[in-house]
Structure formats: structure tokens, C-alpha cells
Write an enzyme that holds these catalytic residues in place. Structure first.
Site, PDB file in Angstrom:
ATOM      1  N   ASP A  15      -1.224  52.361  34.551  1.00  0.00           N
ATOM      2  CA  ASP A  15      -1.629  52.047  33.218  1.00  0.00           C
ATOM      3  C   ASP A  15      -0.269  51.852  32.375  1.00  0.00           C
ATOM      4  O   ASP A  15      -0.524  52.001  31.126  1.00  0.00           O
ATOM      5  CB  ASP A  15      -2.858  52.424  32.385  1.00  0.00           C
ATOM      6  CG  ASP A  15      -4.103  52.507  33.011  1.00  0.00           C
ATOM      7  OD1 ASP A  15      -4.376  51.478  33.701  1.00  0.00           O
ATOM      8  OD2 ASP A  15      -4.768  53.566  33.089  1.00  0.00           O
ATOM      9  N   LYS A  18       2.691  47.908  34.399  1.00  0.00           N
ATOM     10  CA  LYS A  18       3.288  47.059  35.243  1.00  0.00           C
ATOM     11  C   LYS A  18       3.204  45.832  35.386  1.00  0.00           C
ATOM     12  O   LYS A  18       3.862  44.943  36.051  1.00  0.00           O
ATOM     13  CB  LYS A  18       2.753  47.890  36.806  1.00  0.00           C
ATOM     14  CG  LYS A  18       3.213  49.284  36.747  1.00  0.00           C
ATOM     15  CD  LYS A  18       2.721  49.864  38.119  1.00  0.00           C
ATOM     16  CE  LYS A  18       1.238  50.022  38.225  1.00  0.00           C
ATOM     17  NZ  LYS A  18       0.983  50.764  37.233  1.00  0.00           N
ATOM     18  N   GLY A  42      -5.712  47.225  37.521  1.00  0.00           N
ATOM     19  CA  GLY A  42      -6.161  46.242  36.408  1.00  0.00           C
ATOM     20  C   GLY A  42      -4.705  45.914  35.874  1.00  0.00           C
ATOM     21  O   GLY A  42      -4.300  46.619  34.986  1.00  0.00           O
ATOM     22  N   HIS A  43      -4.191  44.565  36.098  1.00  0.00           N
ATOM     23  CA  HIS A  43      -2.937  44.313  35.687  1.00  0.00           C
ATOM     24  C   HIS A  43      -3.246  43.106  34.529  1.00  0.00           C
ATOM     25  O   HIS A  43      -3.657  42.309  34.811  1.00  0.00           O
ATOM     26  CB  HIS A  43      -1.872  43.853  36.613  1.00  0.00           C
ATOM     27  CG  HIS A  43      -1.443  45.031  37.414  1.00  0.00           C
ATOM     28  ND1 HIS A  43      -0.687  44.799  38.710  1.00  0.00           N
ATOM     29  CD2 HIS A  43      -1.720  46.389  37.571  1.00  0.00           C
ATOM     30  CE1 HIS A  43      -0.557  46.223  39.051  1.00  0.00           C
ATOM     31  NE2 HIS A  43      -1.379  46.998  38.495  1.00  0.00           N
ATOM     32  N   GLN A 225      -1.435  51.370  40.185  1.00  0.00           N
ATOM     33  CA  GLN A 225      -1.548  52.872  39.995  1.00  0.00           C
ATOM     34  C   GLN A 225      -0.331  53.452  39.723  1.00  0.00           C
ATOM     35  O   GLN A 225       0.671  52.858  39.049  1.00  0.00           O
ATOM     36  CB  GLN A 225      -2.201  53.766  41.073  1.00  0.00           C
ATOM     37  CG  GLN A 225      -3.838  53.382  41.189  1.00  0.00           C
ATOM     38  CD  GLN A 225      -4.114  52.101  42.282  1.00  0.00           C
ATOM     39  OE1 GLN A 225      -3.376  51.992  43.409  1.00  0.00           O
ATOM     40  NE2 GLN A 225      -4.626  51.245  42.004  1.00  0.00           N
TER      41      GLN A 225
HETATM   42  P1  IMP Z   1      -9.818  55.236  43.031  1.00  0.00           P
HETATM   43  O1  IMP Z   1      -8.577  54.752  43.163  1.00  0.00           O
HETATM   44  O2  IMP Z   1     -10.870  54.467  42.583  1.00  0.00           O
HETATM   45  O3  IMP Z   1     -10.212  56.015  44.239  1.00  0.00           O
HETATM   46  O4  IMP Z   1      -9.874  56.325  41.732  1.00  0.00           O
HETATM   47  C1  IMP Z   1      -8.823  57.539  42.023  1.00  0.00           C
HETATM   48  C2  IMP Z   1      -8.215  58.019  40.712  1.00  0.00           C
HETATM   49  O5  IMP Z   1      -7.341  56.986  40.317  1.00  0.00           O
HETATM   50  C3  IMP Z   1      -9.283  58.049  39.341  1.00  0.00           C
HETATM   51  O6  IMP Z   1      -8.670  58.766  38.511  1.00  0.00           O
HETATM   52  C4  IMP Z   1      -8.942  56.493  38.787  1.00  0.00           C
HETATM   53  O7  IMP Z   1      -9.196  56.553  37.425  1.00  0.00           O
HETATM   54  C5  IMP Z   1      -7.450  56.486  39.101  1.00  0.00           C
HETATM   55  N1  IMP Z   1      -7.256  55.096  39.144  1.00  0.00           N
HETATM   56  C6  IMP Z   1      -7.186  54.012  40.205  1.00  0.00           C
HETATM   57  N2  IMP Z   1      -6.675  53.247  39.684  1.00  0.00           N
HETATM   58  C7  IMP Z   1      -6.047  52.831  38.729  1.00  0.00           C
HETATM   59  C8  IMP Z   1      -5.300  52.007  38.178  1.00  0.00           C
HETATM   60  O8  IMP Z   1      -4.894  51.024  38.438  1.00  0.00           O
HETATM   61  N3  IMP Z   1      -4.907  52.633  36.631  1.00  0.00           N
HETATM   62  C9  IMP Z   1      -5.115  53.768  36.470  1.00  0.00           C
HETATM   63  N4  IMP Z   1      -5.939  54.888  36.936  1.00  0.00           N
HETATM   64  C10 IMP Z   1      -6.285  54.369  38.273  1.00  0.00           C
END
Ligand code: IMP
Length: 445
Positions: A15, A18, A42-43, A225
Site C-alpha cells: 500500500d 505502487k 490492490g493497485h 505487497q
Molecule cells: P495474503 O497475501 O492474502 O496471504 O495475506 C498475508 C498478509 O499480507 C496479510 O497481512 C495481508 O493483509 C497482507 N497483504 C497481502 N496483500 C497485500 C497488499 O496488496 N497490500 C497490503 N497488504 C497485503
């Protein structure tokens, strides 16, 4: 060597902005590539009056003359991808097999993965605060050699065998958790149905990328991420299930160890995190509410409120080191406008001892206490400023201090959500553009 292959990666917990940066840089690129993650990303990209929320599609899809590639390192939910293609098309953007390519060796993320992710999240002992999209279980199947990949849909003779291998494992888990078992033939039919709208886009992405790079294409690798969610170097186990740094680009695209010429690390001027896990500089109370409201800190994907905190220079310095970051893109500086003073974490104390690095164990990570340096805030505004010289002097000093503490120059400052709210201190693509103008004729042939 010209800089023609640029990776854009997060240096915090995702977040960082990017999406905007990738879109901004995509304007000058021929190809934009996703190389890890899935639709957990989520971009947000704002173009004029329209806001696009992209999860799987690279930001390049918003530009008709740019090729978008979803590389083999991404776990792809065909239903989510089909929905996203439809919604972007409904906003008037054209997407065709000429503009979108999905790697045939990318693993498919299926409803059974999301099921399992949700089941684990509901269990106290296995709760991570994931997006519940099925990302972890899909990567588990990939490394355990039982994933169904898009190419398998094009090989009807072996699809049954792939599905059987997958179901031996998942039905065992489902029996154990009291869930109904899945039938192989029904899953094959479902896979065909889900895969159908995506198959026109599926192909040999690695070879296509290799050929484009050979011909001098300018390529942007769009990370998802952030560094602190990296499986190896992040706040394990509170991480995502992929490697999120530019080191993953070569593997997640097939371009190899020399895939990237320049790594642009996107860094928010403060910190946020979604989901559970250590966060040393986390704030609460009125200041946290103020930053969260001003920064619209609500997850693009899951709608969860983001936790907020001061800038952690120790953590970002570490992310710059293990992520091989060459320059920084600093975002959301405008959210700090109007604060009397700002704090920057410059070190930690752990069990009474000073330390200059973030520990790797989760228990220690949770116990570190930040050591802060306080800087004056500014009363003027940075919002929408488009030249570094026009920044309030205290804002300019804050940025210089971040550069010093992190040990990396700031190349780009983003002062608002719009494409043009961008200060270019040093264009990471400048060398590529120079190279491009020299070779444009060759590339057009
Ligand atoms: P997962 O990727 O859904 O397995 O989530 C694992 C961790 O990564 C959690 O803390 C999510 O909130 C975080 N996370 C996954 N994708 C994003 C992203 O695009 N932005 C921020 N946090 C993310």
C-alpha cells in the site's frame, strides 16, 4: 548499460502507492509485468475522473500501446481475472490478446484455495490476517508440485492426472476438517469453464519477454505487497506467501538473474500495515485517526482499516539492502501537511539494549521499542506540488533526512493521487529513454 528494465517494489508492508507509480512510469514503457502475488494486491490508479482498482492486471492495461504480462510467478485466479477484465472493459479500456499475455506456466488459484485460506483464518492458531483470497494455499500447491497451471488446460490428455494429484491432497484436508470432498470430473469441468475466457490470453510469456528485451523494449516490473511482507525477509510468519523484492523478477518472469537494471523502491512518508503482525512505530488515538483519514487508509482490496504509524527508517533501510533498491519514490508526503511535529524511528531498544537493525524473530520484533528523532512539521502544503523547490522548507528537510537515514536517494516524490502530482528529482527511466530514442527505429521494425 542503459536502464531499460525497471522494477517498482514496495519497501514497507504494501500500500505504498505502487499502482500510481507503475502507471506513471508505464506511460514511457513498452511492457508492464507482474511477477509475484495474485489478486491479494490492490493497485489504485487515478486517470482524470476515473479511479481504477486493479488486483491482477498490470497497470499497463490502461495504456493501449503497452503490453501487459502476468508472469509465471503470479498465482492467478481465473474467475477474478475474468471479472477484472470485464470491469476495466466496461470503463472503456480495450483489452485484447495483443495487449495482455498470461504465462502458460502460471499456477491457477482455485476456489478450493480460498476455502482453505478462510478456514485457517477462522482458526485462532493459524490466523495471519490474510486477504482470504487463497494466495498461501495456491503457492503451497505450486511448490508441492500439485498445482494446475494454465498450460494444463491446453493439454487435455494430462489434465485428469493433474487434477487427481491436486485432489488427493485437498480431499485429505477436507475430510479432516469435515468439508465435503471434491469430485475430479466436476473439477475438470469447472476448470475448463473458468479457464475459457482466459485461454485466449495464455502463452509463452518468458520467450515473448526475452525477445522484447533483446529488441530494446522498456520494461516495468510491477511489484505487489512490500518488502516487509516478503516470505523470507519480512515479519514472518505475518507475511504473504511470495518473495516481494526485485530479486524475484528473474524467477517470476523467466528473464533470469539480469532481469532488472534499476530498482525503484516505493516508500510512504509514514507507515501503514493491514492484517496482524509486529509494527514497532504503530500509533493510536487521535493522531492515528488523523493520518488514516487524511491518507484514506482503507484496504483497496478487503476494505479493512489500515494500521498507521511513524516512518521507520531502520526497517526501510533494511528493505533497501535486502531488496537491492537503487532509488526511492516517496509517496503521500501531503498526508503529513499541517502536523506540528513529525517523528522518525532511527533505532530500537530491545530488552534495554540499543540496536540498529530489525530482528528476524517474531517475538523480538514484537518487543522492540522505537527510538525517535523529532522534526518540525510545516504549515504550508505539499499537495499537488510539482517541483522540489516549491516544497515547504521543513518538508524538504524531512525528505533529506529520510534519504540520509535510509541511505538511498529519493528519485520521485508523489504529492497527490493524480498522474501529474509527481516531482521528478531524478528520472530512473532517463537513461532508458535516451536509449529508446536512439533505437526507436529498430524497435518499430
Ligand atoms: P495474503 O497475501 O492474502 O496471504 O495475506 C498475508 C498478509 O499480507 C496479510 O497481512 C495481508 O493483509 C497482507 N497483504 C497481502 N496483500 C497485500 C497488499 O496488496 N497490500 C497490503 N497488504 C497485503
Amino acid at each position: 548499460m542503459p536502464h531499460q528494465k525497471i522494477a517498482i517494489v514496495g519497501t514497507q508492508w504494501g500500500d505504498e502507492g505502487k499502482g500510481k507509480l507503475s502507471d506513471w512510469i508505464a506511460e514511457r514503457a513498452d511492457v508492464v509485468v507482474r511477477f509475484q502475488g495474485g489478486h491479494n494486491a490492490g493497485h489504485t490508479v487515478v486517470v482524470g475522473e476515473t479511479t481504477y482498482k486493479l488486483n491482477l492486471l498490470p497497470s499497463g492495461v490502461l495504456r493501449s500501446d503497452t503490453l501487459s504480462v502476468i508472469g509465471n510467478g503470479v498465482v492467478v485466479d481465473p474467475l477474478a481475472l475474468a471479472r477484472e477484465i470485464e470491469s476495466v472493459r466496461a470503463a472503456g479500456v480495450e483489452i485484447s490478446p495483443e495487449t495482455l499475455l498470461v504465462a502458460d506456466n502460471a499456477p491457477m488459484l482455485l476456489p478450493l484455495h480460498a476455502d482453505l485460506d478462510g478456514l485457517r483464518e477462522d482458526g485462532e492458531a493459524s490466523h495471519i490476517g490474510t486477504t482470504r483470497r487463497g494466495i498461501g494455499p495456491a503457492y503451497e500447491d505450486k511448490v508441492a508440485r500439485r498445482a494446475v497451471r494454465f498450460g494444463d488446460l491446453q493439454a487435455p490428455d494430462t489434465l485428469g492426472e493433474r487434477v487427481e494429484r491436486l485432489l488427493v491432497h485437498h480431499n485429505m484436508l477436507r475430510r479432516g476438517s469435515g468439508r465435503p470432498e471434491l469430485d475430479g470430473d466436476a473439477l475438470i469441468a469447472e476448470l475448463r469453464r473458468m479457464g475459457e475466457p482466459i485461454l485466449p490470453f495464455v502463452g509463452d510469456a518468458a520467450t515473448r519477454l526475452y525477445e522484447l528485451v533483446e529488441r530494446g523494449a522498456i520494461v516495468v516490473f510491477e511489484g505487489a505487497q512490500g518488502a516487509m511482507l516478503d516470505t523470507d525477509h519480512g515479519t514472518y510468519p505475518y507475511v504473504t506467501s511470495s518473495n516481494t523484492t526485485a530479486a524475484q523478477v528473474g524467477v517470476g518472469t523467466g528473464l533470469g538473474a539480469h532481469a532488472v537494471d534499476h530498482v525503484l523502491g516505493v516508500t510512504k512518508a509514514y507507515s501503514t500495515r493491514v492484517g496482524a503482525g509486529p509494527f514497532p512505530t504503530e500509533l493510536d488515538g487521535a493522531l492515528a485517526d488523523h493520518l488514516a483519514t487524511r491518507g484514506h487508509e482503507v484496504g483497496t482490496n478487503t476494505g479493512r482499516n489500515r494500521r498507521v504509524g511513524w516512518f521507520d527508517a531502520v526497517m526501510v533501510r533494511q528493505a533497501v539492502r535486502f531488496g537491492g533498491v537503487d532509488s526511492l519514490a516517496l509517496t503521500k508526503i501531503d498526508v503529513l501537511d499541517g502536523l506540528d511535529e513529525l517523528k522518525i524511528c532511527t533505532g530500537y531498544r530491545l530488552d534495554g539494549e540499543a540496536r540498529a537493525t530489525f530482528p528476524s524473530g517474531v517475538a523480538q520484533q514484537a518487543r522492540v521499542e522505537p527510538v525517535y528523532e523529532t522534526m518540525p512539521g510545516w504549515s504550508g502544503t505539499t499537495a499537488g506540488v510539482r517541483a522540489r523547490a516549491d516544497l515547504p522548507s521543513a518538508a524538504a528537510r524531512y525528505i533529506e533526512r529520510l534519504e540520509e537515514l535510509v541511505g538511498c536517494p529519493v528519485a520521485v516524490i508523489s504529492t497527490g493521487p493524480d498522474r501529474d502530482d509527481t516531482i521528478i528529482v531524478h528520472d530512473p527511466l532517463a537513461r532508458a529513454l535516451q536509449f529508446a530514442s536512439e533505437t526507436a527505429d529498430d524497435r518499430e521494425e
